[in-house]
Design a protein around this motif. Structure first.
Motif, PDB file in Angstrom:
ATOM      1  N   SER A 152       0.821  -1.220   0.000  1.00  0.00           N
ATOM      2  CA  SER A 152       0.000   0.000   0.000  1.00  0.00           C
ATOM      3  C   SER A 152       0.848   1.259   0.000  1.00  0.00           C
ATOM      4  O   SER A 152       2.047   1.224   0.318  1.00  0.00           O
ATOM      5  N   ILE A 153       0.197   2.370  -0.356  1.00  0.00           N
ATOM      6  CA  ILE A 153       0.774   3.711  -0.244  1.00  0.00           C
ATOM      7  C   ILE A 153      -0.209   4.535   0.575  1.00  0.00           C
ATOM      8  O   ILE A 153      -1.375   4.690   0.199  1.00  0.00           O
ATOM      9  N   ARG A 154       0.271   5.075   1.678  1.00  0.00           N
ATOM     10  CA  ARG A 154      -0.607   5.838   2.573  1.00  0.00           C
ATOM     11  C   ARG A 154      -0.633   7.297   2.149  1.00  0.00           C
ATOM     12  O   ARG A 154       0.391   7.958   2.088  1.00  0.00           O
TER      13      ARG A 154
ATOM     14  N   PRO B  43      -8.396   4.269   7.890  1.00  0.00           N
ATOM     15  CA  PRO B  43      -9.511   4.067   6.958  1.00  0.00           C
ATOM     16  C   PRO B  43      -9.032   3.750   5.547  1.00  0.00           C
ATOM     17  O   PRO B  43      -8.097   4.377   5.051  1.00  0.00           O
ATOM     18  N   GLU B  44      -9.663   2.784   4.921  1.00  0.00           N
ATOM     19  CA  GLU B  44      -9.174   2.215   3.668  1.00  0.00           C
ATOM     20  C   GLU B  44      -9.048   3.257   2.563  1.00  0.00           C
ATOM     21  O   GLU B  44      -8.147   3.189   1.732  1.00  0.00           O
ATOM     22  N   GLY B  45      -9.932   4.250   2.563  1.00  0.00           N
ATOM     23  CA  GLY B  45      -9.892   5.264   1.521  1.00  0.00           C
ATOM     24  C   GLY B  45      -8.633   6.096   1.512  1.00  0.00           C
ATOM     25  O   GLY B  45      -8.303   6.724   0.504  1.00  0.00           O
ATOM     26  N   ASN B  46      -7.905   6.111   2.630  1.00  0.00           N
ATOM     27  CA  ASN B  46      -6.674   6.890   2.709  1.00  0.00           C
ATOM     28  C   ASN B  46      -5.464   6.141   2.163  1.00  0.00           C
ATOM     29  O   ASN B  46      -4.345   6.645   2.247  1.00  0.00           O
ATOM     30  N   PHE B  47      -5.670   4.958   1.624  1.00  0.00           N
ATOM     31  CA  PHE B  47      -4.580   4.126   1.128  1.00  0.00           C
ATOM     32  C   PHE B  47      -4.824   3.733  -0.325  1.00  0.00           C
ATOM     33  O   PHE B  47      -5.947   3.377  -0.702  1.00  0.00           O
ATOM     34  N   LEU B  48      -3.772   3.779  -1.121  1.00  0.00           N
ATOM     35  CA  LEU B  48      -3.767   3.054  -2.393  1.00  0.00           C
ATOM     36  C   LEU B  48      -3.282   1.651  -2.067  1.00  0.00           C
ATOM     37  O   LEU B  48      -2.211   1.478  -1.478  1.00  0.00           O
ATOM     38  N   ASN B  49      -4.055   0.632  -2.452  1.00  0.00           N
ATOM     39  CA  ASN B  49      -3.646  -0.716  -2.101  1.00  0.00           C
ATOM     40  C   ASN B  49      -3.963  -1.689  -3.220  1.00  0.00           C
ATOM     41  O   ASN B  49      -4.438  -1.308  -4.300  1.00  0.00           O
ATOM     42  N   LEU B  50      -3.700  -2.950  -2.977  1.00  0.00           N
ATOM     43  CA  LEU B  50      -3.839  -3.969  -4.017  1.00  0.00           C
ATOM     44  C   LEU B  50      -5.286  -4.211  -4.428  1.00  0.00           C
ATOM     45  O   LEU B  50      -5.536  -4.910  -5.415  1.00  0.00           O
ATOM     46  N   LEU B  51      -6.230  -3.652  -3.683  1.00  0.00           N
ATOM     47  CA  LEU B  51      -7.648  -3.805  -4.035  1.00  0.00           C
ATOM     48  C   LEU B  51      -8.120  -2.750  -5.030  1.00  0.00           C
ATOM     49  O   LEU B  51      -9.264  -2.786  -5.481  1.00  0.00           O
ATOM     50  N   ASP B  52      -7.247  -1.811  -5.377  1.00  0.00           N
ATOM     51  CA  ASP B  52      -7.648  -0.663  -6.200  1.00  0.00           C
ATOM     52  C   ASP B  52      -7.307  -0.810  -7.678  1.00  0.00           C
ATOM     53  O   ASP B  52      -7.355   0.177  -8.422  1.00  0.00           O
ATOM     54  N   MET B  53      -6.953  -2.003  -8.129  1.00  0.00           N
ATOM     55  CA  MET B  53      -6.448  -2.149  -9.489  1.00  0.00           C
ATOM     56  C   MET B  53      -7.467  -1.746 -10.554  1.00  0.00           C
ATOM     57  O   MET B  53      -7.113  -1.121 -11.559  1.00  0.00           O
TER      58      MET B  53
ATOM     59  N   ARG C  94       2.015  -3.703  -9.630  1.00  0.00           N
ATOM     60  CA  ARG C  94       0.600  -3.746  -9.995  1.00  0.00           C
ATOM     61  C   ARG C  94       0.153  -2.425 -10.633  1.00  0.00           C
ATOM     62  O   ARG C  94      -0.658  -2.419 -11.572  1.00  0.00           O
ATOM     63  N   ILE C  95       0.679  -1.296 -10.160  1.00  0.00           N
ATOM     64  CA  ILE C  95       0.370  -0.001 -10.787  1.00  0.00           C
ATOM     65  C   ILE C  95       0.957   0.052 -12.187  1.00  0.00           C
ATOM     66  O   ILE C  95       0.317   0.526 -13.144  1.00  0.00           O
ATOM     67  N   SER C  96       2.182  -0.455 -12.343  1.00  0.00           N
ATOM     68  CA  SER C  96       2.813  -0.509 -13.665  1.00  0.00           C
ATOM     69  C   SER C  96       1.951  -1.298 -14.643  1.00  0.00           C
ATOM     70  O   SER C  96       1.756  -0.891 -15.799  1.00  0.00           O
ATOM     71  N   ASP C  97       1.422  -2.404 -14.177  1.00  0.00           N
ATOM     72  CA  ASP C  97       0.572  -3.242 -15.028  1.00  0.00           C
ATOM     73  C   ASP C  97      -0.744  -2.532 -15.351  1.00  0.00           C
ATOM     74  O   ASP C  97      -1.217  -2.552 -16.493  1.00  0.00           O
ATOM     75  N   ALA C  98      -1.344  -1.885 -14.338  1.00  0.00           N
ATOM     76  CA  ALA C  98      -2.634  -1.215 -14.537  1.00  0.00           C
ATOM     77  C   ALA C  98      -2.532  -0.076 -15.541  1.00  0.00           C
ATOM     78  O   ALA C  98      -3.461   0.180 -16.306  1.00  0.00           O
ATOM     79  N   TRP C  99      -1.389   0.624 -15.561  1.00  0.00           N
ATOM     80  CA  TRP C  99      -1.227   1.786 -16.429  1.00  0.00           C
ATOM     81  C   TRP C  99      -0.380   1.497 -17.671  1.00  0.00           C
ATOM     82  O   TRP C  99      -0.097   2.420 -18.452  1.00  0.00           O
ATOM     83  N   ASP C 100       0.017   0.238 -17.854  1.00  0.00           N
ATOM     84  CA  ASP C 100       0.894  -0.123 -18.991  1.00  0.00           C
ATOM     85  C   ASP C 100       2.098   0.821 -19.047  1.00  0.00           C
ATOM     86  O   ASP C 100       2.451   1.364 -20.107  1.00  0.00           O
ATOM     87  N   ALA C 101       2.707   1.041 -17.893  1.00  0.00           N
ATOM     88  CA  ALA C 101       3.736   2.069 -17.790  1.00  0.00           C
ATOM     89  C   ALA C 101       5.035   1.499 -17.225  1.00  0.00           C
ATOM     90  O   ALA C 101       5.056   0.467 -16.553  1.00  0.00           O
ATOM     91  N   GLU C 102       6.109   2.236 -17.503  1.00  0.00           N
ATOM     92  CA  GLU C 102       7.378   1.964 -16.838  1.00  0.00           C
ATOM     93  C   GLU C 102       7.312   2.584 -15.448  1.00  0.00           C
ATOM     94  O   GLU C 102       6.868   3.721 -15.286  1.00  0.00           O
ATOM     95  N   LEU C 103       7.755   1.832 -14.443  1.00  0.00           N
ATOM     96  CA  LEU C 103       7.657   2.309 -13.062  1.00  0.00           C
ATOM     97  C   LEU C 103       8.927   1.969 -12.305  1.00  0.00           C
ATOM     98  O   LEU C 103       9.484   0.880 -12.451  1.00  0.00           O
TER      99      LEU C 103
END
Length: 663
Positions: free
Chosen positions: A560-562, A571-581, A614-623
């Motif tokens: 996650s990223i807080r 609270p979950e909304g304050n985090f980017l996590n693996l459920l947000d793909m 997972r963010i790299s995959d979601a955005w088809d981006a280099e990370l």
């Protein structure tokens, strides 16, 4: 006494058939019963049948035992053994169908039901009116559900049994009400009711006690199990026995103050070294909880938890009311950091050091607004070192030494926080956080009040001292319909920085180099939750025709990223996590071709399962992201001033479309 009739030694008659005889023999009856039901039967039961002189009773009792064995399942042996009690055996032989009905309703609680039936007061009541007693037992079993055993164990307690004997309907109905209110925690409620002081109170004033237990169960809901265990403790049960309504009101107030965390609070209050002090001053503790619950901030659970420690609740230097004052003041000072601060106070060495003088809590809160002291505390807690805790405490009492560790831009404006608060509130800021107010004071001095308001409203920036005056001026110039055809570098920072690493002057200097190179149109935003992050990414992508590069700064883990305050993903909304793909995939269209992502977030590049990949995959981006806890030190640039990669103080992971490239 002769046996039924002389038996043929080679008889082949099937088990279950009983020869008729002019008289009954105890051992033979027992033997025949055991053959019929396939299990050991107490001799007291055989004796009770023999006393009737009715041979037909053998078949009747055998069939009843077969039903009881079936209903009670794995507990059948214990249920049958209850008839070792001579009185209960006679009652069973006389009222066979009643026992079968009770067992059918009680199922696995059959043994406890039979134990209750042999209790002296209940036994007499049953003998006087077996039909009424049976109905009451059946109703209790039905309403207690899977907790029938607990309900009947409670019923067998002498004060409650005596009450049942006087009024079976009223007592049975009271147990039903308590079981319904406690729901899945009915077993804990019945256990508490069975404690002698509470049982006596129930027998003395059944309605008052029943309502008190109902109120606790209804208020605590899913947490009522913890509430009833605390209620039944040897320290609290006598108090409830004397004043059921008042103690119930106390428990309900705790639930109202602590909400979804009430189970943890009840558990903490029940710990050795704490419960004794709680029992002596329940009103004071509840008042402290209520005052904390009315304060701002998200760290209420932890603040209440700190009070529920031996050092604080039993401390010599402050009452719960004084602690509440110190905690409320501290929460208002440290704002978004109060979850972290109060959670740190739950650890032994720091807690002991601070409990000696609770005013130091407010000093710690204030220090967190202009120094990275919480980062030191976090490391100290990991080491569990009492010496370091004492050093922190001494440092708080020495402002000149503390100032040496301060972030200069914040230290210079810390005395102006009230003026900063006025500007922040005028801008629309809702959070009560002195660090934010100091930042507004910094911005007002450097760029003026009107520009400060405009930047907050356009970019969501509250932590102005993270940026140089030049960066803030440039942001202001970009407000409105201004055009900028350079590639967009969106730098998104969090709004929850326990360690103040995002103020480091080194990274500001690196960004100034980027500004001077002039390759990028650099836009800064701040977000407290992922909804804000997504909204701002969409807003500036549309304004500047796509995001070329994005850097996200927030405290991270592999999962996650807080962005905003919280611990362990809530609270979950304050985090980017693996459920947000899926939500992240929906943002793919915001990026220009060959867009790249840089994470200033610890451990987010650990491996291909981590959130960076997972963010790299979601955005088809280099990370690019760090593999471990890290600080970002700067950027590698090409001759045009384009970022070729961030520089961390640890190894990094490079991912393309979610796949890690070998170094």
């Amino acid at each position: 006494m002769p046996k039924f009739a002389e038996k043929e030694e080679k008889s082949e008659k099937p088990i279950g058939r009983l020869a008729m005889a002019p008289s009954l023999d105890n051992s033979y009856v027992q033997e025949q019963l055991q053959k019929m039901v396939g299990t050991k039967v107490p001799e007291e039961l055989a004796n009770a049948i023999v006393e009737t002189g009715q041979a037909s009773k053998v078949r009747e009792i055998a069939e009843a035992l077969e039903n009881i064995i079936e209903y009670s399942g794995m507990e059948s042996e214990h249920a049958v053994n209850c008839f070792e009690d001579e009185s209960l055996a006679k009652s069973f032989v006389s009222h066979t169908e009643s026992f079968v009905s009770i067992s059918e309703a009680a199922k696995k609680g059959t043994k406890e039901a039979f134990d209750a039936l042999k209790q002296e007061d209940i036994s007499r009541a049953f003998a006087k009116n077996p039909e009424k007693a049976t109905d009451a037992f059946v109703r209790i079993a039905w309403e207690a559900g899977t907790h029938q055993g607990d309900a009947f164990w409670t019923l067998a307690r002498k004060p409650i049994a005596a009450a049942f004997a006087k009024d079976m309907d009223k007592t049975g109905h009271a147990l039903e009400r308590i079981g319904i209110a406690a729901g899945t925690h009915a077993g804990d409620a019945f256990w508490a009711l069975g404690r002698l002081p509470i049982a006596k109170a129930f027998a003395k004033n059944m309605e008052q006690t029943t309502k008190a237990l109902e109120d606790i169960g209804t208020a605590a809901g899913a947490h009522s199990g913890d509430a009833f265990w605390l209620l039944g403790s040897r320290d609290i049960a006598p108090l409830f026995g004397k004043k059921p309504s008042q103690v119930a009101d106390t428990f309900v107030s705790i639930v109202e103050a602590s909400g979804e965390y009430s189970g943890r609070i009840f558990t903490r209050l029940g710990k050795k070294g704490v419960i004794e002090h709680f029992a002596k001053n329940m009103d004071g503790v509840v008042d402290a909880f209520s005052r904390i619950s009315e304060s701002n901030g998200l760290g209420k659970e932890y603040a209440m938890g700190v009070i529920c420690t031996e050092e604080f609740i039993g401390g010599k230097f402050a009452t719960p009311s004084q602690l509440a004052d110190a905690f409320v003041e501290s929460a208002d000072i440290c704002g978004r950091k109060n979850i972290r601060m109060f959670s740190m106070l739950l650890y032994g060495p720091l807690r002991k050091a601070m409990a000696a003088d609770p005013t130091r809590i407010a000093k710690l809160a204030e220090a967190s607004t202009y120094t990275p002291i919480l980062r030191t505390v976090i490391d100290m807690v990991k080491n569990d070192d009492p010496a370091e805790a004492k050093q922190i405490s001494r440092l708080l009492d020495n402002p000149s030494e503390l100032a040496k560790t301060a972030i200069t831009s914040l230290l210079l404006h810390r005395s102006e926080w009230e003026a900063g608060r006025a500007l922040a509130k005028a801008s629309g800021v809702r959070v009560e956080d002195r660090e934010v107010f100091i930042n507004f004071a910094y911005a007002e001095e450097n760029i003026g009040a009107e520009k400060t308001k405009a930047i907050y409203r356009e970019y969501g920036i509250e932590y102005f001292a993270r940026y140089s005056k030049e960066e803030l001026e440039d942001l202001y110039e970009h407000i409105g319909e201004t055009e900028d055809n350079r590639p967009l570098l969106l730098i998104a920072y969090n709004k929850s920085d326990d360690t103040n690493v995002f103020y480091l002057p080194e990274i500001v200097g690196e960004r100034e180099i980027l500004e001077r190179k002039g390759h990028y149109n650099i836009v800064f935003v701040e977000a407290e939750n992922k909804a804000e992050l997504f909204e701002k990414a969409k807003k500036f992508s549309e304004k500047y025709f796509g995001i070329s590069d994005i850097m996200i700064g927030g405290h991270g883990t592999a999962k996650s990223i807080r962005l905003g305050p919280g611990l362990n993903g809530t609270p979950e909304g304050n985090f980017l996590n693996l459920l947000d793909m899926k939500d992240l995939e929906a943002l793919k269209g915001l990026f220009a071709d060959d867009a790249r992502v840089f994470l200033a977030s610890c451990s987010t590049g650990k491996d291909e399962k981590a959130i960076g990949a997972r963010i790299s995959d979601a955005w088809d981006a280099e990370l690019v992201a760090p593999k471990q806890p890290a600080d970002i030190l700067g950027f590698d640039l090409d001759e045009k001033g384009r970022i070729t990669g961030p520089i961390y103080n640890v190894d990094e992971g490079l991912f393309i479309d979610g796949v890690e490239l070998s170094p």
